[in-house]
Design an enzyme around this catalytic site. Structure first.
Site, PDB file in Angstrom:
ATOM      1  N   ALA A  13       0.808  -1.229   0.000  1.00  0.00           N
ATOM      2  CA  ALA A  13       0.000   0.000   0.000  1.00  0.00           C
ATOM      3  C   ALA A  13       0.839   1.276   0.000  1.00  0.00           C
ATOM      4  CB  ALA A  13      -0.953  -0.008   1.190  1.00  0.00           C
ATOM      5  N   ASP A  64       7.256  -8.392   3.945  1.00  0.00           N
ATOM      6  CA  ASP A  64       7.331  -9.044   2.634  1.00  0.00           C
ATOM      7  C   ASP A  64       6.293 -10.157   2.622  1.00  0.00           C
ATOM      8  OD1 ASP A  64       7.905 -10.632   0.449  1.00  0.00           O
ATOM      9  OD2 ASP A  64      10.079 -10.593   0.746  1.00  0.00           O
ATOM     10  N   TYR A 156       3.194 -13.990 -14.386  1.00  0.00           N
ATOM     11  CA  TYR A 156       2.206 -13.060 -13.830  1.00  0.00           C
ATOM     12  C   TYR A 156       0.782 -13.577 -14.085  1.00  0.00           C
ATOM     13  CZ  TYR A 156      -0.023  -8.478 -12.960  1.00  0.00           C
ATOM     14  OH  TYR A 156      -0.795  -7.448 -12.477  1.00  0.00           O
ATOM     15  N   LYS A 160      -2.021 -14.633 -11.321  1.00  0.00           N
ATOM     16  CA  LYS A 160      -3.302 -13.925 -11.223  1.00  0.00           C
ATOM     17  C   LYS A 160      -4.485 -14.858 -11.477  1.00  0.00           C
ATOM     18  CE  LYS A 160      -1.601  -9.954 -10.092  1.00  0.00           C
ATOM     19  NZ  LYS A 160      -1.845  -9.403  -8.756  1.00  0.00           N
TER      20      LYS A 160
END
Ligand SMILES: NC(=O)c1ccc[n+]([C@@H]2O[C@H](COP(=O)([O-])OP(=O)(O)OC[C@H]3O[C@@H](n4cnc5c(N)ncnc54)[C@H](O)[C@@H]3O)[C@@H](O)[C@H]2O)c1
Length: 248
Positions: A13, A64, A156, A160
């Site tokens: 964030a 992490d 990726y 996802k």
């Protein structure tokens, strides 16, 4: 305000979508706990959030998400700070794009470990505390690429797409505890992640978006807010696509 008396954890964030979600949730009355990769970026995010919402309650630390001890520590510290955990947004994510035949095994592992395993580790740590409350909401940040695939992003896209499966399975496991689990699948959002793409590629992508613009991080935050709050109290195991019509 839609999140009055709620406590929300948001990973990754310090900037981009994660920061926008944190600020949106804070404005809606939630106490927010944020983490990012460095102590400095977490502290800067806290400062910016408190500047935006001076009366807000913010906790920030380095964690992490690919490390289970970091996830446990973040969740425990946030619980100690706020006394409850109602909402978790698994937003932290990285890319290491290249064509498959050039992709190093370490780059495949790194992306899976942060984007997919990170959501597993953080959710596992958080649900124990969420179950102490009457309800909970977990939101996993997937991507249109997890729905469509994309050349040059097999690590990726796999991470996802994996988040969508994780979401559906978790939704079934935790429904009996009134913990809802959903996915937001953004299209292309103007953040540091997409600013790294070449001008040509950005122009090419833009042509294929029916709404003819990249999303702003706030567009994604609004979708996360909907899934986090009582308006979505009967929605679980779903993928909310926020992609300007790129994939329908
Ligand atoms: N930008 C887009 O177009 C887009 C589209 C679809 C999905 N997403 C997804 O949305 C999420 C946020 O994207 P963004 O564009 O804001 O990214 P960004 O690169 O601007 O920010 C990523 C954030 O994650 C943090 N982070 C990275 N690795 C971490 C780790 N191991 N542990 C904890 N924090 C870590 C960074 O510190 C940073 O705060 C990601 O999961 C991304 O895959 C982005």
């Amino acid at each position: 305000m839609k999140l009055q008396n709620k406590t929300a954890l948001i990973t990754g964030a310090s900037r981009g979508i994660g920061y926008a979600v944190a600020e949106c949730f804070l404005r809606e009355g939630a106490a927010v706990a944020v983490c990012s990769l460095t102590e400095q970026s977490a502290a800067a995010a806290k400062e910016a959030l408190l500047k935006a919402v001076p009366a807000g309650r913010v906790y920030a630390q380095r964690a992490d998400v690919s490390q289970s001890a970091d996830c446990e520590g973040f969740v425990q510290n946030a619980f100690r700070e706020f006394g409850a955990i109602d909402i978790l947004v698994n937003n932290a994510g990285i890319t290491k794009d290249t064509l498959m035949l050039r992709m190093k095994e370490a780059d495949f592992d790194a992306v899976i470990n942060v984007n997919l395993k990170g959501a597993f580790l953080m959710s596992k740590a958080a649900v124990k505390f969420m179950m102490k409350g009457a309800e909970g909401s977990i939101i996993n940040m997937s991507s249109v690429v997890g729905q469509t695939g994309n050349a040059g992003q097999i690590n990726y896209a796999a991470s996802k797409a994996g988040l969508i499966g994780l979401t559906k399975a978790m939704a079934k496991e935790f429904a009996s505890r009134n913990i809802r689990v959903n996915t937001v699948a953004p299209g292309f959002v103007s953040t540091d992640m997409t600013n790294a793409l070449s001008e040509e590629l950005r122009a090419e992508v833009l042509k294929s978006i029916p709404l003819k613009r990249f999303a702003q991080a706030a567009d994604i935050a609004n979708a996360a807010l909907f899934l986090a709050c009582g308006d979505a109290s009967y929605i679980t195991g779903q993928v909310l696509a926020v992609n300007g019509g790129l994939y329908v």
